[in-house]
Scaffold this motif. Sequence first.
Motif, mmCIF file in Angstrom:
data_model
loop_
_atom_site.group_PDB
_atom_site.id
_atom_site.type_symbol
_atom_site.label_atom_id
_atom_site.label_comp_id
_atom_site.label_asym_id
_atom_site.label_seq_id
_atom_site.Cartn_x
_atom_site.Cartn_y
_atom_site.Cartn_z
ATOM 1 N N ASN A 130 -34.622 22.181 25.990
ATOM 2 C CA ASN A 130 -34.966 21.228 27.055
ATOM 3 C C ASN A 130 -33.729 20.779 27.830
ATOM 4 N N ASN A 131 -32.636 21.573 27.733
ATOM 5 C CA ASN A 131 -31.407 21.351 28.498
ATOM 6 C C ASN A 131 -30.599 20.155 27.999
ATOM 7 N N VAL A 132 -30.791 19.745 26.750
ATOM 8 C CA VAL A 132 -30.056 18.612 26.190
ATOM 9 C C VAL A 132 -28.844 19.139 25.418
ATOM 10 N N ALA A 133 -27.650 18.749 25.881
ATOM 11 C CA ALA A 133 -26.423 19.126 25.172
ATOM 12 C C ALA A 133 -26.221 18.221 23.961
ATOM 13 N N ASN A 134 -26.372 16.922 24.161
ATOM 14 C CA ASN A 134 -26.301 15.962 23.061
ATOM 15 C C ASN A 134 -26.942 14.654 23.481
ATOM 16 N N PHE A 135 -27.157 13.785 22.494
ATOM 17 C CA PHE A 135 -27.762 12.482 22.764
ATOM 18 C C PHE A 135 -27.243 11.472 21.763
ATOM 19 N N ASN A 136 -27.340 10.204 22.135
ATOM 20 C CA ASN A 136 -26.891 9.108 21.290
ATOM 21 C C ASN A 136 -28.019 8.085 21.238
ATOM 22 N N SER A 137 -28.474 7.756 20.050
ATOM 23 C CA SER A 137 -29.572 6.810 19.871
ATOM 24 C C SER A 137 -29.027 5.428 19.542
ATOM 25 N N GLN A 138 -29.491 4.435 20.262
ATOM 26 C CA GLN A 138 -29.154 3.035 20.005
ATOM 27 C C GLN A 138 -30.470 2.308 19.727
ATOM 28 N N PHE A 139 -30.581 1.689 18.557
ATOM 29 C CA PHE A 139 -31.829 1.054 18.141
ATOM 30 C C PHE A 139 -31.835 -0.422 18.526
ATOM 31 N N VAL A 140 -32.928 -0.858 19.119
ATOM 32 C CA VAL A 140 -33.071 -2.253 19.526
ATOM 33 C C VAL A 140 -33.278 -3.087 18.263
ATOM 34 N N MET A 141 -32.364 -4.034 18.054
ATOM 35 C CA MET A 141 -32.426 -4.896 16.870
ATOM 36 C C MET A 141 -33.237 -6.165 17.137
ATOM 37 N N ASN A 142 -33.148 -6.662 18.374
ATOM 38 C CA ASN A 142 -33.824 -7.896 18.745
ATOM 39 C C ASN A 142 -34.012 -7.891 20.252
ATOM 40 N N SER A 143 -35.174 -8.270 20.707
ATOM 41 C CA SER A 143 -35.441 -8.328 22.140
ATOM 42 C C SER A 143 -35.198 -9.747 22.637
ATOM 43 N N VAL A 144 -34.106 -9.934 23.365
ATOM 44 C CA VAL A 144 -33.765 -11.240 23.909
ATOM 45 C C VAL A 144 -34.519 -11.468 25.215
ATOM 46 N N LYS A 145 -34.584 -10.432 26.037
ATOM 47 C CA LYS A 145 -35.314 -10.497 27.302
ATOM 48 C C LYS A 145 -35.773 -9.099 27.650
ATOM 49 N N SER A 146 -37.020 -8.983 28.014
ATOM 50 C CA SER A 146 -37.571 -7.693 28.401
ATOM 51 C C SER A 146 -38.485 -7.937 29.599
ATOM 52 N N GLY A 147 -38.292 -7.198 30.642
ATOM 53 C CA GLY A 147 -39.143 -7.377 31.807
ATOM 54 C C GLY A 147 -38.770 -6.463 32.932
ATOM 55 N N HIS A 148 -39.499 -6.611 34.005
ATOM 56 C CA HIS A 148 -39.249 -5.789 35.197
ATOM 57 C C HIS A 148 -39.124 -6.647 36.455
ATOM 58 N N LYS A 149 -39.095 -7.953 36.296
ATOM 59 C CA LYS A 149 -39.090 -8.819 37.469
ATOM 60 C C LYS A 149 -37.796 -8.689 38.249
ATOM 61 N N ILE A 150 -37.947 -8.525 39.561
ATOM 62 C CA ILE A 150 -36.830 -8.565 40.499
ATOM 63 C C ILE A 150 -36.993 -9.882 41.258
ATOM 64 N N SER A 151 -36.177 -10.863 40.923
ATOM 65 C CA SER A 151 -36.275 -12.186 41.529
ATOM 66 C C SER A 151 -35.845 -12.137 42.984
ATOM 67 N N LEU A 152 -36.687 -12.623 43.863
ATOM 68 C CA LEU A 152 -36.392 -12.607 45.301
ATOM 69 C C LEU A 152 -36.076 -14.000 45.786
ATOM 70 N N ASP A 153 -34.948 -14.167 46.449
ATOM 71 C CA ASP A 153 -34.541 -15.460 47.000
ATOM 72 C C ASP A 153 -35.404 -15.798 48.206
#
Length: 155
Positions: A130-153
């Motif tokens: 699938n064309n992947v040379a290498n990858f690095n996995s980082q595991f989420v330990m705690n979700s402090v903030k998760s979202g998609h909001k783009i705050s508009l002034d």
Amino acid sequence: MTLDNIDKKILNLLQDDATLPLKTIAEQVGTSPATAQRRILALSTEKVIEKTVAIVNPIKVAKPLLVMVFVKMVQSNSPMQHRFERLMAAHPKVMSCYEISGDDDFVLIVANQDMQDYHRFVRQMLTYENNVANFNSQFVMNSVKSGHKISLDTE
């Protein structure tokens, strides 16, 4: 499309709660419900609002293992990279896939049931085929903030 303050206020409200009744939106932005509805339709038509979704708690749906995966491609800007993009866009475990600058080419956010589930994903998707040379996995330990909001002034 140029956004005015009313459009920005509508967008801020909808990003917080897309289920708000039109009457509530109209009252909060100072327009009639019909005007608010026309503006929301225009924002959707112009793809300012791309889609309306429900945000699901991964723990409540048995997908508690969130992994940020940094991927380096064998070849960039090739048909194989485009194939990888299509595979990631279609894969149900991949919540997000971003092409990034720097040492890596992509960062993925992958939702999994457990480590064995993630291991299956790795074996299936993050391969040289699938064309992947290498990858690095980082595991989420705690979700402090998760979202998609783009705050508009607004003024």
